[in-house]
Design an enzyme around this catalytic site. Structure first.
Site, short mmCIF file in Angstrom:
data_model
loop_
_atom_site.label_atom_id
_atom_site.label_comp_id
_atom_site.label_asym_id
_atom_site.label_seq_id
_atom_site.Cartn_x
_atom_site.Cartn_y
_atom_site.Cartn_z
N LYS A 35 70.63 -18.82 43.76
CA LYS A 35 70.34 -20.09 44.45
C LYS A 35 70.82 -19.97 45.89
O LYS A 35 71.99 -19.65 46.14
CB LYS A 35 71.12 -21.19 43.74
CG LYS A 35 70.46 -22.53 43.69
CD LYS A 35 71.28 -23.42 42.76
CE LYS A 35 70.78 -24.83 42.72
NZ LYS A 35 71.73 -25.70 42.00
C1 E4P Z 1 70.33 -28.91 41.41
O1 E4P Z 1 70.17 -27.72 41.28
C2 E4P Z 1 71.59 -29.51 41.80
O2 E4P Z 1 72.62 -28.78 41.17
C3 E4P Z 1 71.73 -30.94 41.34
O3 E4P Z 1 70.55 -31.40 40.74
C4 E4P Z 1 72.31 -31.86 42.35
O4 E4P Z 1 72.40 -33.15 41.80
P1 E4P Z 1 73.29 -34.32 42.44
O5 E4P Z 1 72.60 -34.80 43.66
O6 E4P Z 1 73.35 -35.36 41.39
O7 E4P Z 1 74.62 -33.69 42.75
#
Ligand code: E4P
Length: 217
Positions: free
Chosen positions: A83
């Protein structure tokens, strides 16, 4: 639509895996912090539990650093998805890592233009953050629809991974628009099973059943 679980909580992942609800997992530095575990150890455990893509996030800000971290994270297991953030450096890292045959999830996407760039850089997944846009009074679901349209117009292979999902409603909306994947916390996936009328109906059935005085077993 594939379901990814957005957590590094092993027990929560296992419960959903047992139900066949997990096609992959996403983590991020905040979720690793929340788990209180070592990133490589916990990610390895997740990869052993879930055969699908497991996103592990780099933290370097420059492309070279992201590439080096991505290669290191990829050693954890074959199903690691690296990522990287949607920055110029992240796009460069995406291109290099993708050309090496690795899965790349470009995260922190907040605009259609960013998603277009990620597709051009060969991303496996693009992660538009719905909830964080909603927090600013911008409809996150509009972004998913825009990206769907753009990707379909040009037959980009990058998969739309709806992220920052906060409600069960987000899940069905993302599915209606045609997101390829949605990643949600375990609590949201469980909340999808709830309906007030189901609870009310069940209550009534149990009351009526008691009146019959019968037993099934
Ligand atoms: C996605 O890959 C992220 O880890 C996640 O969905 C972020 O979510 P949040 O905005 O609730 O922290």
């Amino acid at each position: 639509m594939k379901f990814f679980v957005d957590t590094a909580d092993i027990a929560a992942i296992r419960e959903l895996v047992d139900l066949g609800m997990v096609d992959g997992v996403t983590t991020n530095p905040s979720l690793i912090m929340k788990s209180g575990r070592d990133i490589k150890e916990v990610t390895k455990e997740i990869c052993d539990l879930v055969p699908g893509p497991v996103s592990a996030e780099t933290v370097a800000l420059d492309a070279e650093g992201m590439i080096a971290e991505g290669r290191e994270l990829a050693k954890i297991a074959p199903n690691i998805t690296i990522k990287v953030p949607l920055t110029w450096a992240g796009l460069k890292a995406c291109k290099v890592l993708t050309e090496e045959g690795r899965m790349v999830n470009v995260t922190l996407c907040f605009s259609a233009n960013q998603a277009l760039l990620a597709a051009k850089a060969g991303a496996t997944f693009i992660s538009p953050f719905i909830g964080r846009l909603d927090d600013l009074n911008i409809d996150g679901m509009d972004l998913i629809a825009d990206i769907r349209q753009i990707y379909d117009n040009y037959e980009f292979k990058t998969q739309i991974l709806a992220a920052s999902i906060r409600t069960a409603n987000h899940m069905s909306e993302a599915a209606k628009i045609g997101a390829d994947v949605a990643t949600a916390p375990p609590s949201v996936i469980k909340a999808m099973a709830s309906h007030a009328l189901t609870d009310k109906g069940l209550d009534q059935f149990l009351k009526d059943w008691a009146e019959t005085g019968q037993k099934i077993l």
